[in-house]
Design an enzyme around this catalytic site. Structure first.
Site, PDB file in Angstrom:
ATOM      1  CE1 TYR A 152      59.803  62.723  27.966  1.00 25.79           C
ATOM      2  CE2 TYR A 152      58.923  64.865  28.534  1.00 25.79           C
ATOM      3  CZ  TYR A 152      59.918  64.105  27.973  1.00 25.79           C
ATOM      4  OH  TYR A 152      61.019  64.697  27.432  1.00 25.79           O
ATOM      5  CD1 TRP A 174      63.235  66.547  31.706  1.00 27.17           C
ATOM      6  CD2 TRP A 174      65.256  66.269  32.591  1.00 27.17           C
ATOM      7  NE1 TRP A 174      64.142  66.576  30.688  1.00 27.17           N
ATOM      8  CE2 TRP A 174      65.395  66.409  31.191  1.00 27.17           C
ATOM      9  CE3 TRP A 174      66.404  66.089  33.359  1.00 27.17           C
ATOM     10  CZ2 TRP A 174      66.630  66.364  30.558  1.00 27.17           C
ATOM     11  CZ3 TRP A 174      67.626  66.053  32.718  1.00 27.17           C
ATOM     12  CH2 TRP A 174      67.740  66.188  31.332  1.00 27.17           C
TER      13      TRP A 174
END
Length: 815
Positions: free
Chosen positions: A143, A145
């Site tokens: 997980y 960005w």
């Protein structure tokens, strides 16, 4: 809208000094010229400048009128001192194999190995764990960005490989909006937190009162999940010009950049008391008959049941402004006046995601919708609520455009029988719970599942040793798996806690493609490789393709395409959609070898979009996706779950920690951890841009002058923040932009323990998550509660330890 220069706008948002500092400190020292190497990432689109085979900077895309100053650091991201140069393996793991003393993770030196040996180790371990323990013992974390491209998407590629391998356990939801994502479908039938909001031109022409509730658009609209288009900045500039007609109120424990720029009226509640404050406003509306009963009757269900709670009929406690004042710290007269003002004007409630990242965070978004429903303005131009105006999609004009697809994780393959018992996807913020409690049951959105017993963690494109809450608990959890594999361009804190580390290339060292605008989809941009991969780094696609080959399903993974072949393919798919929409798109070679940009038209109706406008016109024909088809103020579905921590209507529930509680006697400061101004979470913290904001090389912490004086702290002092969960150093910024009793320290500073690998070690640099609570919002959403935390703060009196967060770990020779 009239555009202003980048410099003028940044002056208005108090960033000029930082930009001047950056210009003086830029390591390249070069005058940058626009090149034809177009690219993009979460910060937007830009041209990459290369000299002599070396990237020296970027120039903002010509049509981006409000580029973020963070673009200044892109070149340093490529040449960061802590690039992972070669495949590396933890020393004892290389010697002793899986399960080798996991307490040494984070402290032990690494040994360089060849790519061949690294691939063999990873493939062998994946096969061993699958054979001995089955697919539910493999956790595909990843997980974060990660890269904004459609092809080199590490989590998707990892899941694609592991699906072909037989299965895995993944995560569902995200850290940003977990509670909102789960509660909003029960209330309005969609996720809502990522939906298109009423367009900014409609707001500017019709709204009379904007309430920014925990929202800071100037800070957060710098980035987007897809490359940001920065449309909101022009709208906010125009809003400032109309401040004589449009009033702005900011409800937040701190004066945000947006509130400061717009000279907004500041209401500063105690953190974590937003639901109580909204209930006080609702009681004022109801008791003074300023609510819209006709709207409630036609468009909502369950208000009568909620009103019994609001008036105290059901529990003996009326939720009056005085009651709310006692909890929130906002005066009852302020609450009443705000209620009257909301009812008298066309009001838009712009709620931030921060208010649901707290204990019982589901209630805040649910109550915000209930408040908007009581005002009766949902679906009217400029009225109602919106939950993503502080995000790149919120209020932007949506183009008429095809959707750019990407490589997919693939359909579920064989080996899915194990899903019947163990959870195949846990709420993402419950990873430490999962590792610490194998075989234990947990509740999530009406289902009761069991945590799997994870033996192998594979993380690519993320940094949980910064973004996850309660660092010391995570360290303990991280010692449970037999093997941890991390794939990343940098020696992040997470990589330092791995057994096997694979060096991935950066965005600028590989080809890809992206669509700018998270939902506005205004253009497709080529992401052309600007420089050759440094050291021995490889693209994520190349790494997973080779692993798939060794695992026996290489052709299924690649489908016969290399990276550029996939770029060509997804562009072609978008072009087919464009043809159906009668939108011109050049062929791929013209696009790729030309400007590398395809612009799409914005239709006139996009400027007049009103969220829930169709629903208001005809609630039967345009029914919502809830069981009733209406806004559900009382949810029979949630009632059926019988959760003790999530009642069937918006409710004030006492959080685990807050100001005014008994625990505040020991830890009297509430810690708020908003997004950073000059980072994307932890990204860019390892570049020179941190010189813009650090204090003595530490993450800054805002403290009110009264709180600072009581502790003998002056601006610029190094301080120690602590509670029973951990301790960290930070640099004091004494400011009246934060209310008394609250300290503000942005999330994302890299974890830097004084004693590597040790539970409870002092973080020398300022990782706020050594202090936060690792607990779910409720049984409903199980989201993170980063904003629920009490701390104490004191001046640090010892010798300042050296910051080593950005140093690569020690290397060892093969034993």
């Amino acid at each position: 809208m009239k555009k202003i220069s980048r410099r003028k706008f940044l002056q208005a948002t108090a960033a000029t000094a930082a930009l001047a500092s950056a210009a003086a400190q830029s390591p390249s020292g070069a005058i940058l010229e626009r090149s034809n190497r177009i690219s993009a990432n979460h910060w937007g689109a830009f041209y990459v400048n290369v000299r002599g085979g070396r990237m020296v900077g970027v120039t903002p895309y010509v049509k981006d009128a409000y580029p973020t100053p963070m673009l200044e650091a892109m070149a340093d991201r490529v040449y960061a001192q802590n690039r992972i140069q070669y495949p590396m393996v933890r020393a004892s793991y290389l010697r002793d194999g899986p399960g080798a003393d996991p307490t040494l993770r984070g402290a032990e030196p690494f040994v360089r190995v060849s790519w061949r040996e690294a691939f063999d180790l990873v493939a062998k371990e994946l096969n061993r764990v699958k054979k001995e323990f089955g697919p539910p013992s493999i956790f595909a974390g990843s997980y974060g960005w990660y890269d904004a491209g459609q092809i080199n998407n590490p989590p998707v590629l990892l899941q694609r490989m592991l699906r072909l391998h037989g299965g895995f356990v993944g995560g569902t939801g995200d850290y940003s909006t977990a509670a909102g994502q789960v509660i909003m479908p029960h209330v309005v039938g969609t996720l809502e937190v990522y939906e298109q909001q009423t367009a900014w031109p409609v707001i500017l022409d019709n709204t009379q009162l904007i309430v920014l509730w925990g929202a800071d658009p100037l800070l957060n609209c710098q980035i987007g999940w897809a490359p940001a288009d920065h449309y909101a900045y022009g709208a906010i500039e125009e809003l400032k010009k109309r401040r004589g007609r449009i009033e702005v109120v900011s409800i937040d424990p701190r004066v945000t950049d947006t509130a400061r720029y717009l000279d907004a009226r500041w209401i500063a509640p105690r953190p974590g008391t937003d639901t109580a404050l909204m209930l006080g406003i609702a009681h004022a509306l109801y008791s003074e008959k300023r609510h819209d009963q006709a709207f409630l009757d036609k468009y909502t269900v369950g208000f009568a049941r909620f009103a019994e709670y609001l008036t105290g009929k059901s529990d003996g406690t009326p939720k009056t402004p005085e009651w709310a004042a006692n909890i929130s710290g906002v005066e009852a007269s302020v609450i009443r006046n705000l209620a009257r003002q909301m009812a008298a004007k066309r009001t838009m409630l712009m709620g931030g995601w921060a208010i649901q990242r707290q204990h019982h965070g589901e209630q805040a978004h649910w109550m915000l919708v209930t408040l908007a429903a009581m005002l009766g303005q949902i679906g009217l131009p400029g009225g109602g609520f919106g939950l993503s105006y502080h995000y790149d999609s919120g209020g932007n004009l949506t183009a008429s455009a095809p959707g750019l697809p990407g490589i997919t994780s693939g359909a579920a393959s064989g080996g899915a029988a194990w899903l019947s018992k163990d959870a195949n996807a846990i709420p993402v913020a419950r990873v430490a719970d999962m590792l610490l409690n194998p075989g234990q049951p947990f509740d999530f959105n009406g289902k009761r599942q069991t945590y799997p017993d994870i033996k192998l963690v594979y993380w690519a494109g993320g940094n949980p040793f910064v973004h996850h809450q309660d660092r010391n608990r995570l360290i303990q959890a991280w010692q449970k798996p037999q093997t941890v594999i991390v794939q990343d361009p940098f020696w992040t804190p997470t990589a330092k806690f791995a057994d096997i580390v694979l060096p991935a290339s950066t965005t600028f060292e590989r080809d890809d493609i992206a669509q700018v605008g998270s939902y506005s989809r205004v253009r497709i941009v080529a992401m052309k490789k600007a420089v050759e991969p440094l050291y021995e780094s490889r693209s994520d696609f190349e790494i997973f393709a080779e692993l798939s080959r060794r695992l026996g399903f290489g052709p299924k993974f690649t489908e016969g395409r290399d990276t550029l072949g996939w770029v060509r393919f997804v562009y072609g798919e978008a072009r087919k959609q464009a043809a159906q929409l009668k939108l011109p798109m050049p062929d791929f070679d013209t696009f790729w070898n030309g400007t590398g940009v395809v612009e799409f038209p914005i239709p006139g109706e996009s400027r007049s979009f009103v969220r829930y406008g169709d629903f208001r016109k005809d609630p039967i024909l345009n029914a919502l996706g809830t069981p009733s088809g209406k806004i559900e103020i009382y949810s029979k579905t949630i009632e059926g779950f019988k959760y003790d921590d999530c009642p069937p209507h918006p409710t004030w529930l006492e959080p685990a920690e807050r100001l005014g509680s008994e625990k505040a006697r020991q830890y009297p400061l509430h810690l708020s951890s908003p997004h950073p101004k000059y980072r994307l979470h932890s990204q860019l913290n390892n570049t020179w841009i941190r010189r813009w904001y650090e204090v003595h090389e530490r993450e800054p912490v805002w403290i009110n002058p009264v709180d600072a004086e009581a502790r003998g702290i002056r601006n610029g002092d190094v301080v120690r923040l602590f509670n029973e969960r951990g301790q960290t150093l930070a640099g004091a910024v004494v400011t009246d932009r934060v209310r008394r009793g609250v300290v503000v320290m942005a999330e994302g500073a890299w974890y830097d323990p004084a004693e590597p690998g040790k539970v409870g070690a002092l973080c020398k640099h300022g990782d706020v998550n050594v202090l936060t609570i690792d607990r779910g919002t409720s049984k409903l959403a199980q989201g993170n509660i980063a904003h629920t935390a009490l701390v104490q703060l004191e001046k640090f009196g010892g010798e300042l330890p050296e910051v080593t967060a950005f140093d690569p770990p020690k290397s060892a020779e093969r034993g």
